[in-house]
Design a protein around this motif. Structure first.
Motif, mmCIF file in Angstrom:
data_model
loop_
_atom_site.group_PDB
_atom_site.id
_atom_site.type_symbol
_atom_site.label_atom_id
_atom_site.label_comp_id
_atom_site.label_asym_id
_atom_site.label_seq_id
_atom_site.Cartn_x
_atom_site.Cartn_y
_atom_site.Cartn_z
ATOM 1 N N SER A 22 74.109 78.545 43.790
ATOM 2 C CA SER A 22 73.280 77.687 42.932
ATOM 3 C C SER A 22 73.028 76.338 43.600
ATOM 4 N N SER A 23 73.991 75.844 44.372
ATOM 5 C CA SER A 23 73.789 74.593 45.121
ATOM 6 C C SER A 23 72.780 74.795 46.239
ATOM 7 N N TYR A 60 65.634 62.911 38.596
ATOM 8 C CA TYR A 60 65.998 63.247 37.215
ATOM 9 C C TYR A 60 65.328 64.530 36.719
ATOM 10 N N GLU A 61 64.524 65.139 37.574
ATOM 11 C CA GLU A 61 63.826 66.356 37.151
ATOM 12 C C GLU A 61 64.815 67.506 36.966
ATOM 13 N N PHE A 62 64.674 68.249 35.883
ATOM 14 C CA PHE A 62 65.573 69.356 35.571
ATOM 15 C C PHE A 62 65.281 70.550 36.472
ATOM 16 N N ILE A 63 66.340 71.140 37.008
ATOM 17 C CA ILE A 63 66.234 72.365 37.788
ATOM 18 C C ILE A 63 67.032 73.448 37.066
ATOM 19 N N ASP A 64 66.370 74.524 36.691
ATOM 20 C CA ASP A 64 67.020 75.627 35.974
ATOM 21 C C ASP A 64 67.844 76.442 36.976
ATOM 22 N N LEU A 65 69.162 76.443 36.788
ATOM 23 C CA LEU A 65 70.063 77.139 37.706
ATOM 24 C C LEU A 65 70.656 78.410 37.102
ATOM 25 N N LYS A 66 70.046 78.923 36.047
ATOM 26 C CA LYS A 66 70.545 80.168 35.471
ATOM 27 C C LYS A 66 70.373 81.313 36.476
ATOM 28 N N LYS A 120 64.567 85.520 39.642
ATOM 29 C CA LYS A 120 63.119 85.612 39.428
ATOM 30 C C LYS A 120 62.365 84.714 40.400
ATOM 31 N N GLU A 121 62.834 83.473 40.564
ATOM 32 C CA GLU A 121 62.152 82.529 41.441
ATOM 33 C C GLU A 121 62.193 82.971 42.905
ATOM 34 N N LEU A 122 63.257 83.675 43.285
ATOM 35 C CA LEU A 122 63.368 84.164 44.664
ATOM 36 C C LEU A 122 62.726 85.533 44.836
#
Length: 210
Positions: A146-147, A159-165, A171-173
């Motif tokens: 996740s890192s 400060y932008e949120f990054i979804d790490l679920k 899905k993103e990859l």
């Protein structure tokens, strides 16, 4: 220097010298990806129910080198926890005792760096057992996918949120899901994440010691 001191202190604390090899220099381009299913989220009071692991070598997931074991809990698992880990009492009929499971895992891992998704939790769970059986927590380096993923995301601000679920990263990859989530399938999917991300992030920024 402090890291070397702690590592040497941990090595001297080993109860079983068979596992001194855990402290050897790991082979280049070899990793173990693992995942644990547990009765809860507290390393102090909860227990491991299953462990899945797979070896990664030279950018390949070695599907012939996998580990998939169920671990006998000390007490009956409750219905609420089954909703989380999806392991039923029938799945544990052939489970092995925790000591045999952990020693088998140690033999499988060797001195390879350990890859995982929120791997610090899995390592903390496993270390609870290794401290009991061999006197030390896991000394292996760890790599947190996740890192790695976070470092590849472009952000307009800090400060932008990054979804790490987990499912979001898959899905993103654009990676295929392997059906139901269990320890081995999660380890294999995490391995796919790692290999896709490995060339996108500098290796020196992805390693974390316990």
């Amino acid at each position: 220097m402090l890291a070397n001191f702690l590592r040497n202190w941990k090595k001297r604390s080993l109860k079983d010298k068979k596992y001194e090899s855990l402290f050897d220099e790991p082979l280049k381009d070899e990793y173990v990806c693992l995942d644990c299913e547990t009765t809860g989220l507290s390393p102090r009071k909860d227990e491991i129910l299953s462990i899945g692991a797979v070896i990664i070598k030279e950018n390949k997931i070695l599907m012939r080198k996998t580990l998939n074991i169920f671990v006998k809990p000390s007490k009956k698992i409750d219905a609420e926890s089954i909703k989380i880990h999806h392991i039923r009492p029938i799945d544990l009929q052939n489970a092995i005792n925790p000591k045999d499971a952990i020693l088998e895992l140690l033999d499988f891992i060797g001195n390879r760096p350990i890859v995982g998704y929120y791997i610090k939790f899995d390592v903390a769970m496993i270390s609870k057992y290794t401290k009991k059986y061999i006197g030390i927590s896991l000394p292996n380096e760890t790599i947190e996918v996740s890192s790695m993923y976070y470092k590849t995301r472009k952000r307009s601000s800090d400060y932008e949120f990054i979804d790490l679920k987990f499912d979001t990263i898959m899905k993103e990859l654009d990676l295929p899901e392997l059906g139901k989530h269990d320890a081995l399938n999660d380890a294999i999917m995490t391995s796919m994440m790692f290999l896709k991300l490995k060339d996108l992030t500098p290796a020196k920024t992805t390693f974390y010691t316990n």
